[in-house]
Scaffold this motif. Structure first.
Motif, PDB file in Angstrom:
ATOM      1  N   GLN A 329       0.350  -1.752   0.060  1.00 35.20           N
ATOM      2  CA  GLN A 329      -0.097  -0.076   0.270  1.00 35.20           C
ATOM      3  C   GLN A 329       0.750   1.099  -0.021  1.00 35.20           C
ATOM      4  O   GLN A 329       1.842   1.405   0.865  1.00 35.20           O
ATOM      5  CB  GLN A 329      -0.582   0.136   1.123  1.00 35.20           C
ATOM      6  CG  GLN A 329      -1.923   0.818   1.349  1.00 35.20           C
ATOM      7  CD  GLN A 329      -3.357   0.769   2.392  1.00 35.20           C
ATOM      8  OE1 GLN A 329      -3.797   1.464   2.207  1.00 35.20           O
ATOM      9  NE2 GLN A 329      -2.284   0.524   3.628  1.00 35.20           N
ATOM     10  N   GLY A 330       0.687   1.887  -0.843  1.00 37.59           N
ATOM     11  CA  GLY A 330       1.385   3.548  -0.816  1.00 37.59           C
ATOM     12  C   GLY A 330       1.071   4.216  -2.392  1.00 37.59           C
ATOM     13  O   GLY A 330       0.068   3.694  -2.798  1.00 37.59           O
ATOM     14  N   GLY A 331       1.956   4.963  -2.778  1.00 40.36           N
ATOM     15  CA  GLY A 331       1.700   6.412  -3.710  1.00 40.36           C
ATOM     16  C   GLY A 331       0.424   7.192  -3.352  1.00 40.36           C
ATOM     17  O   GLY A 331       0.162   7.694  -4.244  1.00 40.36           O
ATOM     18  N   ARG A 332       0.565   7.439  -1.925  1.00 39.38           N
ATOM     19  CA  ARG A 332      -0.925   8.852  -2.155  1.00 39.38           C
ATOM     20  C   ARG A 332      -0.368   9.659  -2.419  1.00 39.38           C
ATOM     21  O   ARG A 332       0.699  10.692  -2.542  1.00 39.38           O
ATOM     22  CB  ARG A 332      -0.676   8.676  -0.294  1.00 39.38           C
ATOM     23  CG  ARG A 332      -1.793   9.943   0.228  1.00 39.38           C
ATOM     24  CD  ARG A 332      -1.456   9.713   1.655  1.00 39.38           C
ATOM     25  NE  ARG A 332      -1.969  11.501   1.479  1.00 39.38           N
ATOM     26  CZ  ARG A 332      -3.745  11.640   2.772  1.00 39.38           C
ATOM     27  NH1 ARG A 332      -3.999  10.196   3.403  1.00 39.38           N
ATOM     28  NH2 ARG A 332      -3.349  12.591   3.149  1.00 39.38           N
ATOM     29  N   ARG A 333      -1.301  10.357  -2.797  1.00 43.95           N
ATOM     30  CA  ARG A 333      -0.327  11.577  -3.340  1.00 43.95           C
ATOM     31  C   ARG A 333      -2.201  12.374  -3.263  1.00 43.95           C
ATOM     32  O   ARG A 333      -3.541  12.354  -3.843  1.00 43.95           O
ATOM     33  CB  ARG A 333      -0.536  11.544  -5.165  1.00 43.95           C
ATOM     34  CG  ARG A 333      -0.333  12.694  -6.069  1.00 43.95           C
ATOM     35  CD  ARG A 333      -0.376  12.059  -7.653  1.00 43.95           C
ATOM     36  NE  ARG A 333      -0.935  11.898  -8.127  1.00 43.95           N
ATOM     37  CZ  ARG A 333      -0.778  10.532  -9.551  1.00 43.95           C
ATOM     38  NH1 ARG A 333      -0.350  11.646 -10.849  1.00 43.95           N
ATOM     39  NH2 ARG A 333      -2.640  10.785  -9.693  1.00 43.95           N
ATOM     40  N   VAL A 334      -2.336  13.560  -3.716  1.00 45.77           N
ATOM     41  CA  VAL A 334      -3.065  15.010  -2.746  1.00 45.77           C
ATOM     42  C   VAL A 334      -2.652  16.041  -4.255  1.00 45.77           C
ATOM     43  O   VAL A 334      -1.950  16.801  -4.656  1.00 45.77           O
ATOM     44  CB  VAL A 334      -2.750  15.755  -1.459  1.00 45.77           C
ATOM     45  CG1 VAL A 334      -3.865  16.022  -1.471  1.00 45.77           C
ATOM     46  CG2 VAL A 334      -3.047  14.510  -0.350  1.00 45.77           C
ATOM     47  N   THR A 335      -3.677  15.878  -4.534  1.00 48.91           N
ATOM     48  CA  THR A 335      -4.132  17.127  -6.174  1.00 48.91           C
ATOM     49  C   THR A 335      -5.008  18.162  -5.408  1.00 48.91           C
ATOM     50  O   THR A 335      -6.273  17.586  -5.458  1.00 48.91           O
ATOM     51  CB  THR A 335      -3.902  16.344  -7.344  1.00 48.91           C
ATOM     52  OG1 THR A 335      -4.771  15.631  -7.763  1.00 48.91           O
ATOM     53  CG2 THR A 335      -2.693  15.722  -7.477  1.00 48.91           C
ATOM     54  N   ARG A 336      -5.095  19.175  -6.223  1.00 49.52           N
ATOM     55  CA  ARG A 336      -6.311  19.928  -6.045  1.00 49.52           C
ATOM     56  C   ARG A 336      -7.046  19.775  -7.715  1.00 49.52           C
ATOM     57  O   ARG A 336      -6.388  21.129  -8.988  1.00 49.52           O
ATOM     58  CB  ARG A 336      -5.677  21.502  -5.936  1.00 49.52           C
ATOM     59  CG  ARG A 336      -6.709  22.611  -5.584  1.00 49.52           C
ATOM     60  CD  ARG A 336      -6.135  24.206  -5.558  1.00 49.52           C
ATOM     61  NE  ARG A 336      -5.696  23.723  -4.137  1.00 49.52           N
ATOM     62  CZ  ARG A 336      -6.260  24.627  -3.086  1.00 49.52           C
ATOM     63  NH1 ARG A 336      -6.968  24.613  -3.110  1.00 49.52           N
ATOM     64  NH2 ARG A 336      -4.581  24.465  -1.508  1.00 49.52           N
ATOM     65  N   VAL A 337      -8.209  19.759  -7.339  1.00 46.35           N
ATOM     66  CA  VAL A 337      -8.960  20.089  -8.225  1.00 46.35           C
ATOM     67  C   VAL A 337     -10.326  20.890  -7.815  1.00 46.35           C
ATOM     68  O   VAL A 337      -9.755  21.559  -6.967  1.00 46.35           O
ATOM     69  CB  VAL A 337      -9.725  18.448  -8.752  1.00 46.35           C
ATOM     70  CG1 VAL A 337      -8.430  17.334  -8.556  1.00 46.35           C
ATOM     71  CG2 VAL A 337     -10.672  18.146  -7.067  1.00 46.35           C
ATOM     72  N   SER A 338     -11.471  21.014  -8.308  1.00 49.98           N
ATOM     73  CA  SER A 338     -12.236  21.959  -8.948  1.00 49.98           C
ATOM     74  C   SER A 338     -12.959  22.088  -7.872  1.00 49.98           C
ATOM     75  O   SER A 338     -14.000  23.173  -6.973  1.00 49.98           O
ATOM     76  CB  SER A 338     -12.903  22.220  -9.909  1.00 49.98           C
ATOM     77  OG  SER A 338     -13.507  21.449 -10.164  1.00 49.98           O
ATOM     78  N   GLU A 339     -13.240  20.851  -7.344  1.00 55.24           N
ATOM     79  CA  GLU A 339     -14.360  20.483  -6.018  1.00 55.24           C
ATOM     80  C   GLU A 339     -13.460  20.609  -4.432  1.00 55.24           C
ATOM     81  O   GLU A 339     -14.353  20.307  -3.576  1.00 55.24           O
ATOM     82  CB  GLU A 339     -14.927  19.398  -6.234  1.00 55.24           C
ATOM     83  CG  GLU A 339     -16.056  19.187  -7.809  1.00 55.24           C
ATOM     84  CD  GLU A 339     -15.163  18.886  -9.098  1.00 55.24           C
ATOM     85  OE1 GLU A 339     -14.026  18.166  -8.624  1.00 55.24           O
ATOM     86  OE2 GLU A 339     -15.996  18.366  -9.459  1.00 55.24           O
ATOM     87  N   GLY A 340     -12.407  20.773  -4.590  1.00 51.95           N
ATOM     88  CA  GLY A 340     -11.352  20.960  -3.216  1.00 51.95           C
ATOM     89  C   GLY A 340     -10.615  19.717  -3.460  1.00 51.95           C
ATOM     90  O   GLY A 340      -9.204  20.190  -4.218  1.00 51.95           O
ATOM     91  N   CYS A 341      -9.697  19.009  -2.900  1.00 55.09           N
ATOM     92  CA  CYS A 341      -8.749  18.172  -2.919  1.00 55.09           C
ATOM     93  C   CYS A 341      -8.757  16.659  -3.658  1.00 55.09           C
ATOM     94  O   CYS A 341      -9.772  16.185  -2.933  1.00 55.09           O
ATOM     95  CB  CYS A 341      -7.993  18.771  -1.909  1.00 55.09           C
ATOM     96  SG  CYS A 341      -6.915  20.189  -1.638  1.00 55.09           S
TER      97      CYS A 341
END
Length: 429
Positions: A329-341
């Motif tokens: 389990q891995g590869g957590r990624r956070v990106t910003r989109v129009s509805e939030g994150c």
């Protein structure tokens, strides 16, 4: 004349003060220069361990003794001199490091790193102590960190730089081991990549913290953990007792003075939403092939760091399940989109087997606003159907080739027959 004297004085000053003082000579033993020993290393049995020699490398660089690409030999000092570790097996030498995959208690001892060429022979040493899991000495294994009550944004860093990657998922536990499943999930903490941040330190924050990472090396999963002890000094400030306004002192009992009653508008945190996969999704893969699953969660950006996302296997963590050696389990990624994150967390299978048939996988997300989970299933793809498709395509290709061959073969015969008919007609005339 005066100008010549000044120039001569300037040359002398530059010669005396412009050069760095010479480096002190290194001591020698058995024909080799000795570098000061490295700081001792204390680790736990069963985890991946990397033995490095940073001070040794630094001395070679400063004295221009060896290039960075030079080859080194690392040996153990207690009875295994001359043993050169290869780049395979449980103990591997990789450039200027020695990797233990995993480390055993018998690996404890002193290790020597030697660089030798036609001119120089330089050696450095480091002591490694590997403790058994049942007899761990926390004082030697831990990294102490001091803090004061009321101190703001105190970071707890996980010192695993040798194994950490940009997409690594590090789990934090407090006053317990990971087997107790007392995982830190938000609350009075914030997550910032590999750091655990305490917004405002209290006495209750003192204790033992464990950061844990699962790494995949050569299709094999290994555990890496570090222990941090937080010492908190000071006393928590007393919490003022809320006062109830006396309604009898007001001219209108239905009214309360604005000075004794205030309304605080606190923002409402929305529950995180799992965008994909959908609940009830079935993932298929061929036997022996790999598989990658992605859980996508949508949440408010202000709580994205504290929003937990985790894959569960039959209601157990991946590390505690039967997939511990075959899934990561891995590869957590956070990106910003129009509805939030948007948060993405991957679950990577090294290979699928019959044992994985009908395995229940859950993606679980939780923050201060609430919790959501979805259920998916694993299924082996029917290889019979695959072979039928392959066979049908092969037969189609074969028939096409035969048709073209027959067409080419028969076309000249028609032309000869036509020439024969025309010849007979001409002879008749």
């Amino acid at each position: 004349m005066v100008r010549l004297v000044l120039m001569f004085a300037l040359v002398i000053i530059q010669h005396v003060y412009g050069r760095r003082p010479p480096l002190p000579p290194l001591p020698m033993k058995d024909g080799c220069y000795l570098v000061s020993p490295e700081l001792g290393l204390f680790r736990v049995e069963g985890e991946a361990v990397i033995l490095a020699f940073p001070m040794f490398k630094r001395v070679l660089q400063v004295r221009n003794i060896a290039p960075l690409t030079a080859k080194y030999i690392i040996t153990k000092a207690n009875g295994t001199e001359g043993v050169i570790h290869q780049d395979e097996g449980r103990v591997q030498q990789r450039d200027q490091q020695l990797w233990f995959l995993p480390a055993n208690a018998s690996d404890s001892g002193e290790y020597t790193c030697t660089y030798r060429n036609e001119t120089y022979c330089v050696t450095g040493s480091i002591k490694l102590q590997v403790y058994e899991g049942t007899s761990v000495e926390m004082k030697k294994l831990s990294y102490p960190i001091p803090a004061m009550v009321g101190e703001l944004n105190v970071p707890l860093r996980c010192p695993i730089e040798d194994f950490k990657k940009p997409d690594s998922v590090i789990k934090w536990y407090k006053d317990s081991s990971s087997t107790d499943h007392q995982l830190i999930r938000g609350g009075s903490f914030r997550r910032d990549n590999a750091k655990l941040i305490i917004p405002s330190v209290k006495r209750s924050h003192a204790g033992v913290y464990t950061c844990e990472l699962r790494v995949l090396i050569g299709n094999q999963q290994y555990k890496v953990s570090r222990t941090i002890v937080l010492h908190v000094e000071g006393v928590d400030p007393e919490t003022p007792t809320p006062t109830v306004p006396d309604l009898s002192m007001t001219s209108n009992p239905g009214l309360i003075s604005s000075s004794s009653y205030t309304t605080h508008n606190t923002p409402v945190i929305q529950r995180p939403v799992i965008v994909s996969p959908l609940n009830g999704t079935i993932f298929e893969s061929l036997h022996g092939s790999g598989l990658e699953l992605v859980c996508t969660v949508l949440t408010d950006c202000q709580v994205a760091d504290s929003t937990e996302v985790e894959w569960l296997v039959n209601d157990q963590s991946v590390e505690s399940s039967y997939l511990d050696r075959r899934a990561l389990q891995g590869g957590r990624r956070v990106t910003r989109v129009s509805e939030g994150c948007q948060i993405e967390l991957r679950l990577i299978f090294v290979e699928m087997t019959e044992e994985d048939e009908k395995t229940e996988l859950k993606c679980v997300t939780e923050n201060q606003g609430g919790r959501q989970e979805i259920v998916t299933l694993l299924q082996l793809e029917d290889s019979t159907f695959t072979w039928v498709v392959v066979g049908a395509v092969a037969v189609s290709c074969f028939l096409t080739v035969v048709s073209v061959f027959l067409y080419v073969l028969c076309k000249p015969r028609r032309k000869k027959k036509l020439d024969y008919i025309l010849a007979r007609q001409n002879s008749t005339f």
